[in-house]
Design a protein around this motif. Structure first.
Motif, PDB file in Angstrom:
ATOM      1  N   ARG A  62     -10.725  14.011  60.600  1.00 50.14           N
ATOM      2  CA  ARG A  62     -10.487  14.439  62.077  1.00 50.14           C
ATOM      3  C   ARG A  62     -11.241  13.439  62.796  1.00 50.14           C
ATOM      4  N   ASN A  63     -10.651  12.906  63.627  1.00 49.48           N
ATOM      5  CA  ASN A  63     -11.298  11.824  64.499  1.00 49.48           C
ATOM      6  C   ASN A  63     -12.247  12.460  65.758  1.00 49.48           C
ATOM      7  N   LEU A  64     -13.728  12.589  65.393  1.00 51.08           N
ATOM      8  CA  LEU A  64     -14.588  12.951  66.380  1.00 51.08           C
ATOM      9  C   LEU A  64     -15.287  12.386  67.153  1.00 51.08           C
ATOM     10  N   CYS A  65     -14.834  11.091  67.325  1.00 51.42           N
ATOM     11  CA  CYS A  65     -15.511  10.045  68.093  1.00 51.42           C
ATOM     12  C   CYS A  65     -14.899  10.031  69.544  1.00 51.42           C
ATOM     13  N   ASN A  66     -15.757   9.860  70.643  1.00 54.20           N
ATOM     14  CA  ASN A  66     -15.420  10.076  71.974  1.00 54.20           C
ATOM     15  C   ASN A  66     -14.574   8.757  72.310  1.00 54.20           C
ATOM     16  N   GLY A  67     -13.796   8.948  73.345  1.00 51.53           N
ATOM     17  CA  GLY A  67     -13.212   7.572  73.980  1.00 51.53           C
ATOM     18  C   GLY A  67     -11.870   7.060  73.336  1.00 51.53           C
ATOM     19  N   ASN A  68     -11.114   6.284  73.862  1.00 48.95           N
ATOM     20  CA  ASN A  68     -10.146   5.713  73.235  1.00 48.95           C
ATOM     21  C   ASN A  68     -10.513   4.500  72.487  1.00 48.95           C
ATOM     22  N   ARG A  69     -10.047   4.554  71.286  1.00 47.38           N
ATOM     23  CA  ARG A  69     -10.491   3.445  70.358  1.00 47.38           C
ATOM     24  C   ARG A  69      -9.305   2.768  69.413  1.00 47.38           C
ATOM     25  N   LYS A  70      -9.271   1.392  69.264  1.00 50.49           N
ATOM     26  CA  LYS A  70      -8.175   0.864  68.542  1.00 50.49           C
ATOM     27  C   LYS A  70      -8.712   1.168  66.974  1.00 50.49           C
ATOM     28  N   ILE A 104     -10.131   1.202  61.262  1.00 51.13           N
ATOM     29  CA  ILE A 104     -10.925   1.803  59.783  1.00 51.13           C
ATOM     30  C   ILE A 104     -11.197   3.274  59.831  1.00 51.13           C
ATOM     31  N   LYS A 105     -11.022   3.819  58.726  1.00 46.75           N
ATOM     32  CA  LYS A 105     -11.444   5.215  58.750  1.00 46.75           C
ATOM     33  C   LYS A 105     -12.905   5.467  58.246  1.00 46.75           C
ATOM     34  N   ARG A 106     -13.244   4.891  56.967  1.00 49.00           N
ATOM     35  CA  ARG A 106     -14.532   5.193  56.692  1.00 49.00           C
ATOM     36  C   ARG A 106     -15.046   4.127  55.901  1.00 49.00           C
ATOM     37  N   HIS A 154     -14.030   1.437  66.774  1.00 53.90           N
ATOM     38  CA  HIS A 154     -12.567   0.995  65.989  1.00 53.90           C
ATOM     39  C   HIS A 154     -12.108   2.020  65.193  1.00 53.90           C
ATOM     40  N   GLY A 155     -12.194   3.488  65.356  1.00 53.86           N
ATOM     41  CA  GLY A 155     -11.893   4.463  64.603  1.00 53.86           C
ATOM     42  C   GLY A 155     -12.780   4.892  63.330  1.00 53.86           C
ATOM     43  N   LEU A 156     -14.004   4.451  63.261  1.00 54.14           N
ATOM     44  CA  LEU A 156     -14.750   4.982  62.025  1.00 54.14           C
ATOM     45  C   LEU A 156     -14.867   6.388  62.412  1.00 54.14           C
ATOM     46  N   THR A 157     -14.877   7.369  61.437  1.00 53.80           N
ATOM     47  CA  THR A 157     -14.882   8.797  61.497  1.00 53.80           C
ATOM     48  C   THR A 157     -16.001   9.523  60.443  1.00 53.80           C
ATOM     49  N   GLU A 158     -16.042   8.487  59.251  1.00 55.17           N
ATOM     50  CA  GLU A 158     -16.976   9.176  58.166  1.00 55.17           C
ATOM     51  C   GLU A 158     -17.466   7.979  57.579  1.00 55.17           C
ATOM     52  N   ILE A 159     -18.867   8.357  57.129  1.00 54.45           N
ATOM     53  CA  ILE A 159     -19.367   7.350  56.490  1.00 54.45           C
ATOM     54  C   ILE A 159     -19.851   8.108  55.011  1.00 54.45           C
ATOM     55  N   ILE A 160     -20.115   7.147  53.882  1.00 48.60           N
ATOM     56  CA  ILE A 160     -20.617   7.940  52.427  1.00 48.60           C
ATOM     57  C   ILE A 160     -21.550   6.921  51.914  1.00 48.60           C
TER      58      ILE A 160
END
Length: 282
Positions: A22-30, A33-35, A82-88
């Motif tokens: 689920r993309n929880l980042c604000n704004g329009n982003r290219k 990358i997901k995570r 650039h679309g990062l939604t998750e870090i591990i």
């Protein structure tokens, strides 16, 4: 392999890697990358599991003990637009033993990205009472390792405490031929069942599409960019460069490496690579 029948409310995956995002980042982003997985502390664990990759192939060749937190800050900042939604945090070693783990969680909250954790369930350095309030705002999924089917006792405490009502609570079970899974506590959302990954056990050569390239990144403890999490490559070959040296996020700009010619050429031609041809992670 026989396993205990699970409640219908639990999603069960065998060798599954698909996780709802689920993309929880604000704004329009290219979105490129997901995570990102950061191997924060591969040498540090408070257990000694017989089928752990670090037990099968000790990391004596890697001298860096834990990741400089500045690498994480730099990388997240670079990929956040650039679309990062998750870090591990570390998937080898116990992430709660990383000395900057609290900073890791605070960074995720500040940047509005989610955290996905795999843990042995011991909650070192503070216990459940300390970590749950810090995890609650940022956690997407917490996976409790159940080696040989033994579910950590702390799972009961977590689900009964109602701390993580907005997060997924998972059991990641590794079952050998004669192993059986413990009774799954009520409140667990899903169970992933894997066979033990024995390094060096080859499979047949087959055509396949990689589920990771151009979608996710792995950052080794010293900042080295790694193209995938294949344990046979990273641990079995005892090198941080099983596919070649693509660069280091600590010393170079992460986006330049990600968009660089060498990585893009590898992504185009990976099916010719002998490691990829025998990958178990497809």
């Amino acid at each position: 392999m026989s396993t205990r029948k699970l409640p219908s409310s639990i999603q069960t995956f065998r060798k599954g890697y698909a996780i709802p995002y689920r993309n929880l980042c604000n704004g329009n982003r290219k979105k490129i990358i997901k995570r990102i997985t950061f191997i924060t502390n591969p040498h540090t664990c408070n257990q000694s599991c017989d089928i752990c990759f670090a037990q099968q192939a000790p990391l004596s060749w890697e001298q860096t003990q834990e990741m400089d937190f500045a690498i994480i800050e730099k990388t997240v900042k670079a990929f956040l637009p650039h679309g990062l939604t998750e870090i591990i945090p570390s998937t080898i070693g116990e992430p709660f033993l990383y000395s900057h783990f609290e900073d890791f969680l605070k960074l995720a909250k500040k940047c509005n990205v989610k955290v996905n954790i795999t843990t042995n369930g011991t909650f070192p350095n503070g216990g459940i009472e300390k970590w749950m309030p810090l995890l609650q705002p940022v956690l997407s999924d917490i996976k409790f390792s159940a080696m040989h089917g033994k579910i950590p006792q702390s799972v009961e405490e977590v689900v009964s405490g109602q701390w993580l009502v907005a997060s997924s609570i998972s059991i990641q079970a590794t079952l050998g031929k004669n192993d059986k899974l413990d009774k799954v506590p009520k409140g667990v959302n899903r169970v992933k069942i894997n066979e033990p990954w024995i390094l060096g056990r080859m499979i047949y050569d087959a055509e396949h599409d990689c589920p990771f390239l151009t979608k996710e990144a792995w950052v080794w403890v010293d900042g080295t960019f790694q193209v995938c999490p294949n344990p046979d490559a990273r641990f079995g070959m005892r090198t941080k460069f099983p596919f070649g040296d693509f660069g280091n996020f600590a010393m170079q700009e992460p986006l330049e490496i990600w968009n660089g010619k060498k990585y893009r050429e590898f992504c185009k031609n990976y099916k010719e690579n002998p490691i990829c041809k025998n990958c178990k992670m497809r």
